[in-house]
Design a protein around this motif. Structure first.
Motif, PDB file in Angstrom:
ATOM      1  N   SER A   1       0.838  -1.207   0.000  1.00 26.07           N
ATOM      2  CA  SER A   1       0.000   0.000   0.000  1.00 26.07           C
ATOM      3  C   SER A   1       0.863   1.242   0.000  1.00 26.07           C
ATOM      4  O   SER A   1       0.553   2.229  -0.667  1.00 26.07           O
ATOM      5  CB  SER A   1      -0.893   0.010   1.242  1.00 26.07           C
ATOM      6  OG  SER A   1      -1.683  -1.134   1.295  1.00 26.07           O
TER       7      SER A   1
ATOM      8  N   ASP B   1       2.079   2.046  -3.450  1.00 24.07           N
ATOM      9  CA  ASP B   1       1.004   2.620  -4.252  1.00 24.07           C
ATOM     10  C   ASP B   1       0.812   4.101  -3.943  1.00 24.07           C
ATOM     11  O   ASP B   1       0.672   4.939  -4.840  1.00 24.07           O
ATOM     12  CB  ASP B   1      -0.318   1.881  -4.008  1.00 24.07           C
ATOM     13  CG  ASP B   1      -0.273   0.430  -4.457  1.00 24.07           C
ATOM     14  OD1 ASP B   1       0.612   0.081  -5.269  1.00 24.07           O
ATOM     15  OD2 ASP B   1      -1.115  -0.358  -3.983  1.00 24.07           O
ATOM     16  N   VAL B   2       0.808   4.423  -2.656  1.00 25.17           N
ATOM     17  CA  VAL B   2       0.602   5.816  -2.229  1.00 25.17           C
ATOM     18  C   VAL B   2       1.782   6.682  -2.646  1.00 25.17           C
ATOM     19  O   VAL B   2       1.605   7.807  -3.128  1.00 25.17           O
ATOM     20  CB  VAL B   2       0.357   5.892  -0.703  1.00 25.17           C
ATOM     21  CG1 VAL B   2       0.342   7.321  -0.217  1.00 25.17           C
ATOM     22  CG2 VAL B   2      -0.949   5.197  -0.360  1.00 25.17           C
TER      23      VAL B   2
ATOM     24  N   SER C   1      -4.479   1.154   0.564  1.00 23.15           N
ATOM     25  CA  SER C   1      -3.955   2.252  -0.263  1.00 23.15           C
ATOM     26  C   SER C   1      -4.860   3.482  -0.248  1.00 23.15           C
ATOM     27  O   SER C   1      -4.379   4.608  -0.114  1.00 23.15           O
ATOM     28  CB  SER C   1      -3.774   1.784  -1.707  1.00 23.15           C
ATOM     29  OG  SER C   1      -2.869   0.735  -1.775  1.00 23.15           O
TER      30      SER C   1
END
Length: 195
Positions: free
Chosen positions: A150, A153-154, A181
């Protein structure tokens, strides 16, 4: 060897240390920048200790979880990683995130650690795959989330929105790595908008 300390936090310092009083004795303990806000002066805390002894000095490193302590010790056993870099890695990525980063070969995430460039990040990933047990966490491996972590992704989303590496590093350090995320991105954007 000192394995743990329970006592009252007397001071927390800008250099990443706290003064912890245990039975009338004050111990100076180096902690992660991620943990230091939790250690309010006057509060009682329990820290797992890594007692680092060198010829000229002894340093106590404190951790609030056994996973972070175990990860710190794995990092120390890695070629070219000293206590300062190991603490810097843990300040940027908690144990669960680091396991995800290694499992998904997320070199860019390791480059968020201050003073870690691409070559160092690549070397760390290779070495940590052999040393970092995916069972460090009680729940076993945490890598079965799909494509990547996550946090990765961020980080990519924030970079795409034009935020700089330093801004991204600071905001991710403040957020829990266990959220999904969408939640992390929302919280990151809220934090960045306040700054």
């Amino acid at each position: 060897m000192i394995g743990s300390l329970r006592g009252e936090v007397l001071e927390r310092n800008l250099d990443g240390t706290v003064l912890l009083e245990v039975a009338g004795i004050g111990y100076i303990v180096t902690v992660s920048q991620r943990v230091i806000p939790e250690l309010e002066p006057g509060s009682t805390t329990f820290l797992r200790i890594h007692h680092h002894i060198r010829e000229d000095t002894q340093t106590l490193f404190g951790f609030t979880s056994k996973e972070d302590k175990a990860t710190f010790q794995v990092l120390l056993a890695t070629h070219g990683v000293g206590p300062a870099m190991a603490m810097s890695v843990l300040a940027t990525h908690p144990a669960a995130s680091l396991i995800d980063i290694v499992a998904t070969n997320d070199i860019a995430a390791l480059q968020l650690v201050p003073k870690v460039g691409k070559k160092t990040a690549e070397r760390l990933i290779v070495e940590l795959k052999n040393r970092l047990s995916l069972d460090i966490l009680d729940g076993g491996p945490t890598v079965a989330r799909g494509g990547g972590s996550s946090v990765a992704d961020v980080r990519e989303a924030l970079a795409g929105l034009g935020y700089g590496t330093e801004e991204i590093r600071e905001v991710l350090r403040e957020l829990p790595s266990s959220a999904d995320s969408a939640t992390l991105l929302r919280d990151a954007l809220k934090t960045l908008s306040k700054n």
